[in-house]
Design an enzyme around this catalytic site. Structure first.
Site, PDB file in Angstrom:
ATOM      1  N   GLU A   1      13.086  -4.342  -6.449  1.00 16.28           N
ATOM      2  CA  GLU A   1      13.635  -3.968  -5.145  1.00 16.28           C
ATOM      3  C   GLU A   1      14.365  -5.198  -4.638  1.00 16.28           C
ATOM      4  O   GLU A   1      13.759  -6.236  -4.424  1.00 16.28           O
ATOM      5  CB  GLU A   1      12.504  -3.528  -4.205  1.00 16.28           C
ATOM      6  CG  GLU A   1      13.000  -2.942  -2.901  1.00 16.28           C
ATOM      7  CD  GLU A   1      12.758  -3.870  -1.735  1.00 16.28           C
ATOM      8  OE1 GLU A   1      13.713  -4.599  -1.365  1.00 16.28           O
ATOM      9  OE2 GLU A   1      11.642  -3.886  -1.209  1.00 16.28           O
TER      10      GLU A   1
ATOM     11  N   CYS B   1      13.635  -5.858   4.396  1.00 20.44           N
ATOM     12  CA  CYS B   1      14.588  -5.348   3.408  1.00 20.44           C
ATOM     13  C   CYS B   1      15.268  -4.079   3.895  1.00 20.44           C
ATOM     14  O   CYS B   1      16.303  -3.691   3.355  1.00 20.44           O
ATOM     15  CB  CYS B   1      13.894  -5.110   2.072  1.00 20.44           C
ATOM     16  SG  CYS B   1      12.354  -4.207   2.191  1.00 20.44           S
TER      17      CYS B   1
END
Length: 533
Positions: free
Chosen positions: A267, A304
């Site tokens: 990720e 994020c």
């Protein structure tokens, strides 16, 4: 005092603390760069090898543990994490500058996702059983007896994240999913919070001992330059990573260059566009500005899922929105970032934006205290996005957002098509905007793992339905998620047994269904036993 507590600063390998390197690493306070008093040994290549082999040795036994045994282990880790005292949270706050309230919530999330996976294991979802019984009389050819189930992939290397020292690090989501799948782990502690990682690892090792698990089921190593050695080790069968695009890309390349390539579930990077449709912009520009500023500055913009790109359709309310957004950004308090490298990367991103002749600073040009940051707001023309300008495709990790005014629906579609993959896309819409939102939904879903309606993406619910993933460069594999129960599938593979004698069948695929699983048998979901073979 157990052995894993008696040699602080050393590696965690098969239930022991091991360290031989003369190269040391120092834990630092995020706020001022001063030492916290904790020192760690950098792992040697031989220690990386020992950790990987320990995980490999544990795999045979651990992958075959009964569901209830594995679930109790996950719950025991959760209990040990919850039992860590206030001194642990204070230490984590020193290393990351994250407030205690945030860390308390993050610890609850970390233990909660371990318990969530324990429930998944007990439900039996981890087996994913599909059975097609034999059809010996079928013409022109008989069908064999076929029984499919999911099994653990093998030892997993987990790279801790900087911005979530608990929930995405030592005992975080990747570790929890791997352990739930039956995979031992080797964690590479993040250098930004090594002391926090050490105390977390001690809690995990206590759970290993209490549950009499194979000691190599959990291992952790320290070091800035040993990640490549870990990924290249032949015992490692998968990688979980949360971090930068540069770091994730490097791990993917290493994994593919191995004699036996392995999957990397990384990720990495997202700008998480937020679309404001015309009626929403016209009806509530000031409210949108306040809420949006709170979202992209939350935690110093170090999420994020931070909405870093704001796309607003041209029309009534845009000037009011920009004025209110600029005012909210100018009023935002200065903040401390996670560590000096993160601050330096943010400053580099700011410098790159300000050096571009077509990007204008709208708000945030204030003096800040040393080592701190203030929110910044920029405006860029849509043509830069349509040209796929790299600068606007790259995440600037920190409290910063870029506004783009889009002429109409056609240009908005073109802009979205020009963007890379995202973790999230958010739509702000009122009643009259719904037909437009409906028309846009297919392209938005094509770009992101999660599409939000009238919300803000800086918050990821840990549950069965959550997807925290997306197309490249948000992640290295758009088919997975790093949050939610579906995350376990990254560390499993299917096995099909053909015409095995009943005495050899694992419990999950036996006729009697002793685990009481919901199974797909001859095209029908059922918990019933199979009457005959």
């Amino acid at each position: 005092m157990t052995e894993h507590d008696s040699n602080p600063g050393q590696q965690f390998i098969a239930g022991q603390r091991i360290g031989s390197s003369e190269k040391s690493l120092i834990s630092l306070r995020a706020e001022d760069g001063e030492a916290t008093g904790y020192r760690f040994m950098s792992a040697t290549p031989e220690e990386v090898n020992q950790a990987a082999l320990a995980a490999q040795q544990a795999f045979a036994d651990y992958s075959q543990t009964a569901p209830d045994v594995r679930a109790r282990f996950l719950e025991t880790i959760a209990d040990e994490l919850d039992a860590l005292g206030e001194s642990f949270l204070n230490l984590a706050s020193q290393e990351t500058a994250l407030p205690l309230a945030r860390l308390q919530g993050e610890r609850a999330r970390t233990s909660g996702q371990l318990r969530m996976f324990a429930g998944l294991v007990r439900r039996g979802d981890i087996f994913g059983v599909r059975i097609d019984t034999a059809m010996p009389e079928r013409q022109p050819l008989p069908r064999p007896d076929l029984r499919q189930y999911l099994t653990a992939l093998g030892p997993v290397a987990v790279f801790g994240a900087s911005n979530f020292p608990l929930a995405f690090s030592t005992a975080g989501g990747d570790t929890a999913a791997a352990l739930a799948a039956g995979c031992p782990v080797v964690v590479k502690a993040h250098p930004g919070h090594m002391a926090t990682a050490e105390q977390t690892a001690q809690a995990v090792v206590r759970a290993v001992e209490k549950c009499a698990m194979p000691p190599g089921v959990f291992n952790m190593i320290f070091g800035n330059e040993i990640g490549a050695e870990l990924v290249k080790h032949p015992a490692i069968q998968a990688v979980g990573f949360t971090g930068s695009l540069q770091g994730g890309r490097a791990l993917c390349q290493l994994a593919q260059q191995r004699p036996q390539p392995i999957p990397v579930f990384a990720e990495m990077s997202a700008i998480n566009p937020l679309l404001i449709l015309p009626q929403a912009l016209r009806q509530q520009p000031e409210a949108l500005a306040q809420a949006l500023t709170a979202s992209f500055t939350l935690g110093s913009g170090q999420f994020c899922t931070k909405p870093g790109l704001i796309l607003a359709l041209r029309g009534e309310g845009f000037s009011r929105f920009i004025a209110a957004l600029s005012e909210a950004v100018n009023q935002a308090a200065e903040q401390v970032m996670l560590n000096a490298p993160t601050l330096a990367h943010f400053q580099q991103g700011v410098s790159a934006l300000e050096a571009h002749g077509q990007i204008a600073l709208l708000a945030g040009n204030h003096q800040v205290s040393p080592g701190r940051v203030r929110a910044r707001l920029y405006q860029a023309p849509a043509t830069l996005l349509l040209e796929k300008a790299p600068l606007l495709q790259q995440e600037v990790f920190g409290p910063l957002a870029i506004v783009v005014e889009v002429a109409d629906e056609a240009e908005l579609r073109a802009v979205m098509n020009a963007l890379g993959g995202q973790l999230t896309v958010t739509v702000q819409a009122d009643g009259d905007d719904l037909p437009l939102a409906q028309r846009l939904l297919p392209v938005l879903a094509d770009k992101a793992g999660r599409v939000l309606f009238n919300g803000y993406p800086t918050g990821v619910e840990v549950c069965d339905a959550m997807v925290h993933g997306g197309p490249w460069p948000a992640t290295s594999d758009a088919r997975g998620t790093s949050v939610g129960t579906k995350a376990i599938e990254r560390f499993q593979r299917p096995v099909c047994l053909q015409n095995l004698p009943a005495a050899l069948l694992p419990p999950a695929v036996q006729d009697a269904n002793p685990l009481n699983l919901l199974r797909l048998v001859n095209g029908q979901w059922t918990r019933d036993a199979i009457s005959s073979r």
